[in-house]
Design an enzyme around this catalytic site. Structure first.
Site, PDB file in Angstrom:
ATOM      1  N   SER A 177       0.758  -1.318  -0.157  1.00  0.00           N
ATOM      2  CA  SER A 177      -0.095   0.038   0.044  1.00  0.00           C
ATOM      3  C   SER A 177       0.979   0.999   0.051  1.00  0.00           C
ATOM      4  O   SER A 177       2.111   1.249   0.507  1.00  0.00           O
ATOM      5  CB  SER A 177      -0.874  -0.072   1.180  1.00  0.00           C
ATOM      6  OG  SER A 177      -1.377   1.212   1.595  1.00  0.00           O
ATOM      7  N   TYR A 190      -1.589   0.067  10.632  1.00  0.00           N
ATOM      8  CA  TYR A 190      -1.730  -0.391   9.346  1.00  0.00           C
ATOM      9  C   TYR A 190      -0.337   0.076   8.557  1.00  0.00           C
ATOM     10  O   TYR A 190       0.300  -0.645   7.940  1.00  0.00           O
ATOM     11  CB  TYR A 190      -2.815   0.093   8.596  1.00  0.00           C
ATOM     12  CG  TYR A 190      -3.032  -0.169   7.281  1.00  0.00           C
ATOM     13  CD1 TYR A 190      -3.131  -1.599   6.796  1.00  0.00           C
ATOM     14  CD2 TYR A 190      -3.120   0.805   6.095  1.00  0.00           C
ATOM     15  CE1 TYR A 190      -3.071  -1.717   5.357  1.00  0.00           C
ATOM     16  CE2 TYR A 190      -3.092   0.489   4.904  1.00  0.00           C
ATOM     17  CZ  TYR A 190      -3.277  -0.717   4.346  1.00  0.00           C
ATOM     18  OH  TYR A 190      -3.241  -1.252   3.038  1.00  0.00           O
TER      19      TYR A 190
END
Length: 315
Positions: A177, A190
C-alpha cells in the site's frame, strides 16, 4: 485551422486504438510467459485476488490459491474451472492459510511447496486494515495487524526461498500500500505494518539477486471496488474558496480498480519490475513532499486531522 480541427478527433481515435492494441498485446504476451509456472497467490478470494486468479488461470499458470475460507476457495475453484478451457489450463490447488495464526504457518509452507515440489512465483496479496486514533487501538489489534500484514508474508517468503535458491530462479511479489511510504493520520498500525513489509522485501531483493530471484513491490492507493457512480446533475457554482478543496477531495476519493491492479501485477511478474507505484497525482505529490519538504507535509496532515472531511477521505 479547419483541417486541424477535423484531424484532431481522428488522431485521438487512432491514438486510443493504438493504446488499446498495445495493452492487449502486452496481456497476450504476459499470459504466454506465465504458462506452466507454479504461482502461489495469498488471499485469492479477495477482490484483487479473484482478478489475479482469473488472469493467471487463463494464462495457463499452475495456481496454488490460498485463503482463510474453504467455502470461498471452492467457489472460486468452480468459477475458474467453469469459465476456462480445461485443455488449456490447470486445475488450481487450494490451501487454507490464516496469517493471524503464526503457529500454523510452518505446516502451510510445507503444504504449499509440496503441491508441485517448488514455487516459481509467490504473490503476497493478504492485508487487513484498521482505522482510528492511536490511543483507541489496542496492542492486541496491533499484533494481529503485524501478523497478517508483515509476519505472514515474511514467513511464506522465507518458506519458498530454499526451493527458489536451489533452482537459481523465482520471483516474490508484495502487493503493498502507499501507506508503506506515506503515513497518514488514523492509520498508525496499518502504516507501521506496511512500512515494515516494504523494508523487509527491499532488503530481501538485494540479498537474493545473486541467486536469480526477483523481488517486486507494487505500491497502490486504496482499492476501489465500488461501481462507477451514475452521472450527477450539474451542481450549482461553488464559491471560489471551496473550489480548491473540492478538487483535492475528488482526487483523494479515487482509488485503484481491482482489475487494473491485477493486470499490473501480471505485467510486473513478466517484466520482473522491481518497484511499481499505482497512484493518482496528489498522493505522488505527497510522496515528493515527504522527501523534499517534510515540515510542509506534516503541517498539511495535522491541519487535516482538524478537518473531518479530510480525515475521512485521505487514504
Amino acid at each position: 485551422m479547419l483541417p486541424f480541427v477535423v484531424l484532431l478527433p481522428v488522431l485521438i481515435v487512432v491514438a486510443a486504438g493504438v493504446y488499446y492494441v498495445y495493452n492487449e498485446f502486452l496481456l497476450f504476451m504476459s499470459n504466454a510467459q506465465v504458462r506452466n509456472k507454479v504461482v502461489v497467490l495469498t488471499d485469492a478470494v479477495s477482490g484483487v485476488g479473484t482478478e489475479l486468479s482469473r488472469l493467471f488461470h487463463v494464462g495457463g499458470a499452475r495456481l496454488i490459491l490460498c485463503g482463510t475460507s474453504w467455502d470461498k476457495l471452492e467457489s472460486l475453484y468452480d468459477t475458474l474451472c467453469t469459465d476456462a478451457d480445461p485443455r488449456e489450463t490447470f486445475a488450481p490447488k487450494l490451501v487454507l492459510v490464516d496469517f493471524s495464526d503464526p503457529d500454523s504457518l510452518e505446516e502451510v509452507v510445507t503444504e504449499v511447496v509440496d503441491c508441485y515440489g517448488y514455487v516459481d512465483v509467490l504473490i503476497c496479496n493478504s492485508s487487513i486494515k484498521v482505522k482510528g486514533p492511536v490511543q483507541s487501538i489496542s496492542l492486541d489489534v496491533d499484533r494481529n495487524i503485524m501478523d497478517i500484514n508483515y509476519f505472514g508474508p515474511c514467513t511464506l517468503a522465507k518458506g519458498v526461498l530454499p526451493s527458489m535458491m536451489s533452482r537459481r530462479g523465482g520471483q516474490i511479489v508484495l502487493v503493498n500500500s502507499i501507506h508503506s511510504k506515506l503515513a497518514v493520520p488514523f492509520r498508525s498500525s496499518y502504516a507501521a505494518s506496511k512500512h515494515a513489509a516494504q523494508a523487509f522485501f527491499d532488503c530481501l531483493r538485494a540479498e537474493v539477486e545473486e541467486y536469480g530471484i526477483s523481488v517486486s513491490t507494487i505500491t497502490h492507493t486504496f482499492i476501489n471496488a465500488s461501481d462507477p457512480p451514475a452521472p450527477a446533475p450539474a451542481p450549482e457554482p461553488a464559491p471560489q474558496t471551496n473550489r480548491l478543496w473540492d478538487y483535492i477531495s475528488s482526487h483523494l476519493s479515487h482509488g485503484v480498480r481491482p482489475s487494473v491492479l491485477a493486470r499490473e501485477v501480471l505485467q510486473t511478474v513478466n517484466r520482473k519490475k522491481k518497484e511499481v507505484l499505482l497512484s493518482h497525482p496528489l498522493p505522488r505529490l505527497a510522496l515528493y513532499l515527504r522527501s523534499l519538504l517534510p515540515p510542509l507535509l506534516f503541517s498539511v496532515l495535522s491541519a487535516g486531522v482538524r478537518d473531518s472531511a479530510l480525515a475521512e477521505n485521505i487514504q
